[in-house]
Design a protein around this motif. Structure first.
Motif, PDB file in Angstrom:
ATOM      1  N   GLU A 419      37.647  34.086  36.228  1.00 38.49           N
ATOM      2  CA  GLU A 419      37.190  32.764  36.697  1.00 38.49           C
ATOM      3  C   GLU A 419      36.238  32.876  37.883  1.00 38.49           C
ATOM      4  OE1 GLU A 419      40.829  30.703  37.419  1.00 38.49           O
ATOM      5  OE2 GLU A 419      41.108  30.167  35.297  1.00 38.49           O
ATOM      6  N   GLN A 420      36.463  33.856  38.754  1.00 32.26           N
ATOM      7  CA  GLN A 420      35.577  34.053  39.917  1.00 32.26           C
ATOM      8  C   GLN A 420      35.360  32.740  40.688  1.00 32.26           C
ATOM      9  OE1 GLN A 420      32.750  36.872  40.583  1.00 32.26           O
ATOM     10  NE2 GLN A 420      34.510  38.132  40.179  1.00 32.26           N
ATOM     11  N   LYS A 421      36.443  32.131  41.090  1.00 34.72           N
ATOM     12  CA  LYS A 421      36.338  30.871  41.832  1.00 34.72           C
ATOM     13  C   LYS A 421      35.687  31.121  43.200  1.00 34.72           C
ATOM     14  CE  LYS A 421      40.237  28.565  39.619  1.00 34.72           C
ATOM     15  NZ  LYS A 421      41.584  27.981  39.786  1.00 34.72           N
ATOM     16  N   PRO A 422      35.078  30.076  43.789  1.00 37.65           N
ATOM     17  CA  PRO A 422      34.352  30.268  45.065  1.00 37.65           C
ATOM     18  C   PRO A 422      35.212  30.829  46.188  1.00 37.65           C
ATOM     19  CG  PRO A 422      33.793  28.168  44.072  1.00 37.65           C
ATOM     20  CD  PRO A 422      34.907  28.725  43.248  1.00 37.65           C
ATOM     21  N   ASP A 423      36.528  30.544  46.178  1.00 36.97           N
ATOM     22  CA  ASP A 423      37.380  31.040  47.266  1.00 36.97           C
ATOM     23  C   ASP A 423      37.986  32.411  46.964  1.00 36.97           C
ATOM     24  OD1 ASP A 423      38.973  30.200  45.225  1.00 36.97           O
ATOM     25  OD2 ASP A 423      40.462  29.209  46.502  1.00 36.97           O
ATOM     26  N   SER A 424      37.607  33.029  45.847  1.00 37.29           N
ATOM     27  CA  SER A 424      38.141  34.348  45.511  1.00 37.29           C
ATOM     28  C   SER A 424      37.379  35.443  46.258  1.00 37.29           C
ATOM     29  CB  SER A 424      38.028  34.597  44.002  1.00 37.29           C
ATOM     30  OG  SER A 424      38.330  35.953  43.708  1.00 37.29           O
ATOM     31  N   PRO A 425      38.088  36.273  47.036  1.00 35.97           N
ATOM     32  CA  PRO A 425      37.387  37.358  47.746  1.00 35.97           C
ATOM     33  C   PRO A 425      36.817  38.404  46.795  1.00 35.97           C
ATOM     34  CG  PRO A 425      39.760  37.617  47.951  1.00 35.97           C
ATOM     35  CD  PRO A 425      39.536  36.278  47.295  1.00 35.97           C
ATOM     36  N   TYR A 426      37.369  38.480  45.573  1.00 34.56           N
ATOM     37  CA  TYR A 426      36.900  39.486  44.621  1.00 34.56           C
ATOM     38  C   TYR A 426      35.441  39.268  44.213  1.00 34.56           C
ATOM     39  CZ  TYR A 426      41.805  40.799  44.015  1.00 34.56           C
ATOM     40  OH  TYR A 426      43.076  41.216  44.238  1.00 34.56           O
ATOM     41  N   ARG A 427      34.988  38.008  44.267  1.00 32.29           N
ATOM     42  CA  ARG A 427      33.642  37.728  43.754  1.00 32.29           C
ATOM     43  C   ARG A 427      32.555  38.357  44.624  1.00 32.29           C
ATOM     44  NH1 ARG A 427      30.588  33.447  45.662  1.00 32.29           N
ATOM     45  NH2 ARG A 427      31.404  32.413  47.487  1.00 32.29           N
ATOM     46  N   PHE A 428      32.886  38.717  45.884  1.00 34.14           N
ATOM     47  CA  PHE A 428      31.907  39.390  46.726  1.00 34.14           C
ATOM     48  C   PHE A 428      31.761  40.861  46.343  1.00 34.14           C
ATOM     49  CE2 PHE A 428      33.340  35.976  49.647  1.00 34.14           C
ATOM     50  CZ  PHE A 428      32.122  35.350  49.808  1.00 34.14           C
ATOM     51  N   TYR A 429      32.772  41.393  45.695  1.00 34.27           N
ATOM     52  CA  TYR A 429      32.834  42.844  45.526  1.00 34.27           C
ATOM     53  C   TYR A 429      32.877  43.301  44.074  1.00 34.27           C
ATOM     54  CZ  TYR A 429      33.550  47.187  48.056  1.00 34.27           C
ATOM     55  OH  TYR A 429      33.365  48.410  48.629  1.00 34.27           O
ATOM     56  N   MET A 430      33.367  42.412  43.189  1.00 34.07           N
ATOM     57  CA  MET A 430      33.569  42.844  41.798  1.00 34.07           C
ATOM     58  C   MET A 430      32.822  41.938  40.827  1.00 34.07           C
ATOM     59  SD  MET A 430      37.625  43.778  41.884  1.00 34.07           S
ATOM     60  CE  MET A 430      37.624  44.332  40.179  1.00 34.07           C
ATOM     61  N   PRO A 431      32.304  42.507  39.733  1.00 38.73           N
ATOM     62  CA  PRO A 431      31.666  41.681  38.709  1.00 38.73           C
ATOM     63  C   PRO A 431      32.711  40.782  38.048  1.00 38.73           C
ATOM     64  CG  PRO A 431      31.176  44.019  38.404  1.00 38.73           C
ATOM     65  CD  PRO A 431      32.273  43.933  39.402  1.00 38.73           C
ATOM     66  N   PRO A 432      32.291  39.661  37.471  1.00 41.73           N
ATOM     67  CA  PRO A 432      33.254  38.839  36.737  1.00 41.73           C
ATOM     68  C   PRO A 432      33.719  39.564  35.480  1.00 41.73           C
ATOM     69  CG  PRO A 432      31.025  38.040  36.411  1.00 41.73           C
ATOM     70  CD  PRO A 432      30.924  39.112  37.447  1.00 41.73           C
ATOM     71  N   LEU A 433      34.971  39.398  35.152  1.00 43.36           N
ATOM     72  CA  LEU A 433      35.485  39.972  33.912  1.00 43.36           C
ATOM     73  C   LEU A 433      35.033  39.081  32.765  1.00 43.36           C
ATOM     74  CD1 LEU A 433      37.350  42.025  32.479  1.00 43.36           C
ATOM     75  CD2 LEU A 433      39.209  40.382  32.806  1.00 43.36           C
ATOM     76  N   VAL A 434      34.371  39.661  31.772  1.00 45.51           N
ATOM     77  CA  VAL A 434      33.842  38.867  30.663  1.00 45.51           C
ATOM     78  C   VAL A 434      34.569  39.232  29.370  1.00 45.51           C
ATOM     79  CG1 VAL A 434      31.578  38.698  31.748  1.00 45.51           C
ATOM     80  CG2 VAL A 434      32.027  40.537  30.099  1.00 45.51           C
ATOM     81  N   GLY A 435      34.377  38.376  28.371  1.00 40.64           N
ATOM     82  CA  GLY A 435      34.985  38.622  27.064  1.00 40.64           C
ATOM     83  C   GLY A 435      35.791  37.421  26.604  1.00 40.64           C
ATOM     84  N   THR A 436      36.225  37.485  25.358  1.00 42.94           N
ATOM     85  CA  THR A 436      37.036  36.409  24.799  1.00 42.94           C
ATOM     86  C   THR A 436      38.475  36.505  25.302  1.00 42.94           C
ATOM     87  OG1 THR A 436      37.616  37.785  22.911  1.00 42.94           O
ATOM     88  CG2 THR A 436      35.624  36.429  22.720  1.00 42.94           C
ATOM     89  N   ASP A 437      39.282  35.471  25.008  1.00 42.71           N
ATOM     90  CA  ASP A 437      40.697  35.495  25.399  1.00 42.71           C
ATOM     91  C   ASP A 437      41.401  36.696  24.772  1.00 42.71           C
ATOM     92  OD1 ASP A 437      40.271  33.206  26.818  1.00 42.71           O
ATOM     93  OD2 ASP A 437      41.081  31.859  25.279  1.00 42.71           O
ATOM     94  N   ASP A 438      41.084  36.981  23.505  1.00 46.22           N
ATOM     95  CA  ASP A 438      41.741  38.114  22.818  1.00 46.22           C
ATOM     96  C   ASP A 438      41.395  39.441  23.497  1.00 46.22           C
ATOM     97  OD1 ASP A 438      42.904  36.435  21.006  1.00 46.22           O
ATOM     98  OD2 ASP A 438      41.395  36.749  19.441  1.00 46.22           O
ATOM     99  N   GLU A 439      40.140  39.589  23.938  1.00 51.27           N
ATOM    100  CA  GLU A 439      39.746  40.844  24.599  1.00 51.27           C
ATOM    101  C   GLU A 439      40.440  40.986  25.954  1.00 51.27           C
ATOM    102  OE1 GLU A 439      35.280  41.708  22.773  1.00 51.27           O
ATOM    103  OE2 GLU A 439      35.501  40.406  24.528  1.00 51.27           O
TER     104      GLU A 439
END
Length: 463
Positions: A419-439
């Motif tokens: 989701e990479q929400k604006p208040d997530s500290p991970y979004r400064f350092y990590m790419p968003p996790l992509v893919g379908t729900d099954d993946e």
């Protein structure tokens, strides 16, 4: 996932690049700064009739030729192999955009190598002024290689809005000069010039510190005067570098500067502090170098030993490693700022990959998908999206980071990364996790094989 993944157990591919690059930059900066050092030292010796310097400069030019011509070139080729294996997608983007720039750099590189050999092998064989011109030719050619490669390296952090506006359209090369003279080009160039000058001084101190035990007083006096002059080459770095570094930071996008703030606010807990800690290490090692060089090489050059010189060299290696690591980390979560994430996923592809699937069009996933095994599919997602920065059990170990998380905990973590929400500290350092729900579900199931459930940990402890 257009390319197969190169798995380097425990170490990770990024550190293969890092180790080669740190070694290479130590030599490459010496190749640029050292060329100017040799020409100016010879110029000063001839102009001020310090002819006693010339044998020492000749000796240094032999060391210079071997180190830069052999180890500098081979480590440079090593970087090409490493980045091609670790980041083929990003390497392809750079080649398509800068192939003309690289061609120009290689022309200067050939001139540089030829001039270095001619300079050393023509000592006392051609007129002094002609020999000096060969030295200046080398210095000019090596400086041009720095000018060009700096444009490509600084582009990776700040490609600029003009280039980003055509990224992915096939028209990227039409914005070559905008990409080359990007927002951090000039401060980065000045920083590298200062680093090159200081490395010239550091390596010169190494060769000057090696002298015979039965050195005559007259020879010692000459060596001391050249040692003191060489020590002054390191001074500009400590006077100007803090100011230029602030200029550099001012040109870095605010999202990337936020990594520094994040590191400072979490310094106690140990999370997201890599850049902050690396920055502190760089300041401490640079300050120590300044102290050792001033008090030993400049104030007491007679007592400056080979051990002192090696200590300064090791500190310079630590400072260089810290600086390069910090520069690379500052670019996170991208490998090409605002365009391509560190796992080679383009920012413009996220919506498509989320709807169609990360592995849907990958020829490397056909066998796993045919098997229907979710853990096999999850492992491929892990290799493609996570292992550019993480390993299973070594550097940034997933076993350690997952700890005792169960499937539910892992799913919550993956949801946060997706989701990479604006208040997530991970979004400064990590790419968003992509893919379908099954993946993502498949990835979660695979990650459970790396986590250590509490009951397993208890049994191990009981043994």
């Amino acid at each position: 996932m257009n390319y197969p993944f190169w798995d380097v157990p425990y170490l990770g591919g990024a550190w293969v690049i890092g180790l080669i690059a740190i070694f290479h930059i130590m030599i490459a900066h010496f190749a640029v700064g050292g060329g100017l050092y040799l020409a100016l030292a010879e110029h000063k010796a001839l102009k001020e009739n310090r002819r006693g310097w010339l044998p020492l400069i000749e000796k240094h030019s032999k060391f210079f030729l071997i180190l830069t011509g052999v180890f500098g070139t081979t480590s440079g080729i090593g970087i090409w192999f490493a980045i091609g294996l670790v980041h083929p997608e990003a390497t392809s983007t750079l080649i398509h955009n800068f192939v003309f720039g690289w061609a120009i750099e290689w022309v200067f590189f050939i001139i540089e190598l030829t001039a270095a050999a001619v300079y050393y092998y023509t000592w006392n064989k051609i007129p002094e002024q002609l020999h000096l011109k060969v030295g200046y030719l080398y210095a000019a050619a090596s400086f041009c290689t720095l000018v060009i490669i700096n444009g490509i390296l600084s582009f990776m952090l700040t490609p600029g809005q003009t280039w980003l506006s055509v990224a992915g359209t096939g028209q990227e090369a039409s914005k070559f000069w905008f990409a080359f003279f990007n927002p951090t080009y000039w401060p980065s160039a000045v920083l590298r010039v200062l680093s090159c000058a200081s490395m010239a001084g550091v390596w010169a101190l190494v060769t000057l510190s090696r002298h015979p035990e039965d050195e005559e007083p007259a020879e010692q006096k000459i060596r001391i005067s050249l040692t003191r002059w060489s020590a002054t080459w390191i001074t500009p770095m400590f006077v100007l570098m803090p100011l230029v570094f602030l200029w550099y930071l001012a040109m870095v996008p605010s999202d990337h500067r936020a990594l520094l703030s994040l590191g400072m606010t979490t310094i106690g807990s140990g999370a997201f502090t890599q850049i902050t800690r690396i920055g502190l290490l760089m300041v401490m090692t640079s300050g120590t170098i300044a102290g050792v060089v001033y008090f030993f090489a400049y104030k007491s050059p007679k007592d400056f030993s080979f051990g002192h010189a090696i200590s300064v060299l090791c500190l310079a290696l630590a400072a260089t490693a810290s600086g390069e690591y910090g520069r690379e980390a500052l670019r996170k979560p991208f490998v090409i700022g605002g365009h391509m994430y560190s796992n080679s996923i383009r920012k413009s592809e996220i919506a498509k990959l989320n709807s169609e699937g990360y592995l849907t069009h990958s020829i490397w996933a056909q066998e796993a998908k045919a098997s229907g095994d979710p853990k096999a599919i999850g492992k491929l997602v892990f290799r493609g999206q996570c292992m550019s920065c993480h390993t299973e059990s070594g550097y940034r170990s997933m076993r350690r980071l997952l700890g005792e998380r169960d499937l539910k905990g892992i799913n919550n973590l993956l949801k946060t990364l997706h989701e990479q929400k604006p208040d997530s500290p991970y979004r400064f350092y990590m790419p968003p996790l992509v893919g379908t729900d099954d993946e993502r579900d498949a990835l979660a199931q695979y990650l459970t094989t790396l986590a250590t459930p509490p009951e397993v940990k208890t049994k191990v402890a009981a043994k």
